[in-house]
Structure formats: C-alpha cells, structure tokens
Design a protein around this motif. Structure first.
Motif, PDB file in Angstrom:
ATOM      1  N   ASP A  48      -8.680   5.655   3.607  1.00 42.06           N
ATOM      2  CA  ASP A  48      -7.888   7.072   3.305  1.00 42.06           C
ATOM      3  C   ASP A  48      -8.488   8.118   2.259  1.00 42.06           C
ATOM      4  OD1 ASP A  48      -5.475   8.559   2.139  1.00 42.06           O
ATOM      5  OD2 ASP A  48      -5.442   7.339   0.491  1.00 42.06           O
ATOM      6  N   THR A  55      -0.093   7.458   3.525  1.00 46.93           N
ATOM      7  CA  THR A  55      -1.092   6.761   4.133  1.00 46.93           C
ATOM      8  C   THR A  55      -1.593   5.388   3.297  1.00 46.93           C
ATOM      9  OG1 THR A  55      -1.699   8.649   5.895  1.00 46.93           O
ATOM     10  CG2 THR A  55      -3.024   7.307   5.185  1.00 46.93           C
ATOM     11  N   TRP A  56      -1.686   5.726   1.964  1.00 43.46           N
ATOM     12  CA  TRP A  56      -2.464   3.967   0.802  1.00 43.46           C
ATOM     13  C   TRP A  56      -1.685   3.209   1.321  1.00 43.46           C
ATOM     14  CZ3 TRP A  56      -5.738   2.078   0.622  1.00 43.46           C
ATOM     15  CH2 TRP A  56      -6.401   1.151  -0.571  1.00 43.46           C
ATOM     16  N   LYS A  73      -9.878   3.674  -0.144  1.00 45.43           N
ATOM     17  CA  LYS A  73      -9.334   4.068  -0.889  1.00 45.43           C
ATOM     18  C   LYS A  73     -10.525   4.992  -1.031  1.00 45.43           C
ATOM     19  CE  LYS A  73      -5.645   5.158  -3.843  1.00 45.43           C
ATOM     20  NZ  LYS A  73      -5.539   6.500  -3.570  1.00 45.43           N
TER      21      LYS A  73
END
Ligand code: UDP
Ligand code: MG
Length: 324
Positions: A48, A55-56, A73
């Motif tokens: 991400d 999205t995450w 992330k």
C-alpha cells in the motif's frame, strides 16, 4: 521443480480493483500450485503506497482471511517505483522468485506460467512485453513509442513495450539491492543487473476499474527521470550545440567584417531579433538540462531513504525489518 514465488503488487487508491484482483490471484496461485510450478508457501505481497481510500483496510482483511496475502504499508505515498522497490526488497531472501505486476489487471496473469518456465530454463530475469497497445489511447501509445525511441537513441538499454511486469530471481533481487540510487527507474535498472534474461509476450488489457495513476504530468516527469538517470548524452548534446554555434558565430563575424569594409552596414533588425531569441532559447534549454542533472546529484547526495515501512503483515513470524 517447485519454487517459492512472491508476487509483488504496488497499490495506490485501488479499492475499486482489489476485490477482483485478489480473486483472480487466488485462482492463479492455486492453479500454479496444482501444476507444481510453485510451492504451497508462495505468497502475494500487496504494497500500500500511502493510499487515501480503503486500500489498506482491504489488504488487512485479505491477509486475515487468507494466508496467501501479505501486506506492506508504506509510511506515505512515494510513487509507483519506490513502492515496487519496497515490495521487492521485502521479497528479497524470502522467496526464490518474485514477479512484479500492477494492481489494475492490465497485465495478463496467464503469462506467469511462461515466466516461471523461463526461470526453470535458467533465466534470472524475465521481461513481460506487451504484444500491442490497442487498449491504450492513441496519445499514450504514440508518446510511449517516442519515449522508447528517444531512450534507445540516447543509448539506454530498455526493453521496448516492457512496463514493470517482470520476474526476478532472488539472485537478481540481491543484485538489484546493490544499486543504491534514489532516482528510481526500475525498468532501466533491471538490464544493468544483467544475468541470463528473456522476454515473454502477452496481451495488455484495459484497466479493470478506477483511473490511471499516471496523468500526463507524472508521465513526463517519469520520462525525464528515466533519461537523466541513465544517460549523459543530453549534456554532450549541449556541448555539440555550443561548438556548432561557436563555428557559426565565426562565420557571422567574418560576414559582419566584410559588410563593414564594403560599407553595407544597414541595420538588420530581423536577423538580430531572431538570433537573440534563438541563442537565448538554446541557453535556457541547456541550463535546464544541466539543472536536471544537478538536481539528480542533489537528491543522490542526500541519500534519503527510498521508502519507509509502516507495517508488514505476514505469518512467517520473521523479522519485519527490511533492508533499504
Ligand atoms: N501506483 C503506486 N503509487 C503511485 C501511483 C501508482 O503504487 O503513486 C501503482 C498503481 O496502484 C498500479 C501501478 O502503480 O498498481 C501502475 O499504475 P497505473 O495503472 O495507474 O499506471 P498506468 O498503467 O496507467 O501507466
Ligand atoms: Mg495501469
């Protein structure tokens, strides 16, 4: 012979495509496992890149539901190339082979079989190359073609119509890690890594959903970065232009002298104005090109981290510290 595969996918605001992408990835990975091409502990690493949408959250959910998915992330948005590098450096020494692809399903997943076959034949890097660009707009197609031609003319070794759909073995990843540059242009770096390589052709389809994250401005910046990170020919071109203009100026001086001696010194306003603009323009352009390179040096000397990892979701229980 089965190898542990890690598929690396940078995702920036991809909530619209992720459900479909993940579904197709599960099918693909299962079929590769069934065919004995990859091991059961192969993974998909979703990176991400500081997305502003869900999205995450979606990546975390996927990871919770299915151990196939790992999530990385980044601390903020760093751009496609940096996100991809972060993913590849995470995959390094955690797999035998990595395959990078986009989240938007433009890259045909069925080409992965042929990628792995090429690896089994001894290739360390396999480039995915688009057969045709019918799905792109006329403008994107033509500008991309121009860019590749320009890069070639400038002596940069890149594969025509190859984006970042690529297999890299763990050996190639370790070699890639040796390149410490901050100005990243991965598709230009891969050929510098060397080793035995090959290409696999595939049809590129349209973006499944959502919008391209590469508007014209980013595309131009990417192209300029690509050129100035890999070629010093523009600098040489300036020298050549300088020499040519110097030679022309000698001729002009001779002409002016003769005109003065023969008494033909009528004020030439047009030629004067023209040359001032021309020389001024060339000088500014040259300064700009030199500035591009100085900017590169500036960024490289600061040696800032190319990515910063916020979280790494995985079930290996191994050290989440990732080497830059
Ligand atoms: N991407 C990213 N960070 C960015 C921009 C894009 O990680 O700042 C990702 C994006 O999610 C996608 C890939 O890079 O998976 C390629 O982007 P896109 O499909 O928008 O580019 P295009 O195919 O239009 O050139
Ligand atoms: Mg795309």
């Amino acid at each position: 012979m089965a190898n542990q595969l890690m598929v690396v996918i940078p995702c920036y605001n991809e909530e619209e495509v992720l459900p479909e992408t993940s579904k197709r990835l599960v099918d693909k990975m299962n079929s590769l496992m069934e065919r004995g091409l990859i091991t059961e502990d192969s993974r998909v690493l979703l990176v991400d890149d500081g997305s502003k949408d869900r999205t995450w959250e979606m990546i975390s959910e996927l990871h919770k539901e299915n151990p196939l998915f790992e999530g990385l992330k980044l601390s903020r948005n760093r751009g496609h190339q940096n996100a991809l590098l972060a993913g590849l450096m995470t995959a390094r020494n955690r797999c035998d082979i990595s395959i990078s692809m986009d989240a938007d399903l433009q890259d045909d997943m069925d080409a992965m079989d042929r990628f792995i076959e090429k690896y089994n034949e001894g290739c360390e890097i396999v480039y995915g190359v688009r057969n045709k660009r019918e799905t792109d707009t006329f403008f994107k197609r033509e500008t991309a073609l121009f860019f590749y031609r320009l890069m070639k003319a400038l002596g940069v070794d890149i594969t025509y119509n190859h984006a970042d759909y690529r297999l890299m073995s763990n050996r190639a990843l370790n070699a890639l890690a040796e390149f410490r540059e901050v100005n990243l242009f991965l598709r230009g770096l891969a050929p510098l890594v060397g080793f035995q390589s090959d290409v696999v052709y595939y049809d590129r389809s349209e973006r499944f959903a959502g919008e391209s994250k590469y508007p014209l401005k980013k595309m131009l910046a990417f192209a300029i970065d690509g050129i100035t990170s890999f070629s010093v020919k523009p600098l040489r071109l300036i020298t050549t232009v300088g020499i040519v203009i110097f030679l022309v100026s000698i001729l002009m001086l001779l002409y002016a002298l003769i005109a003065w001696l023969t008494g033909n010194t009528v004020a030439g306003w047009t030629s004067m104005l023209g040359s001032i603009w021309l020389i001024g323009g060339i000088q500014l352009l040259s300064l700009g090109i030199i500035g591009e390179y100085i900017g590169k040096i500036y960024n490289e000397t600061k040696n800032r981290p190319r990515f910063i990892i916020d979280r790494y979701l995985n079930r290996r229980g191994d050290d989440p510290v990732i080497d830059q």
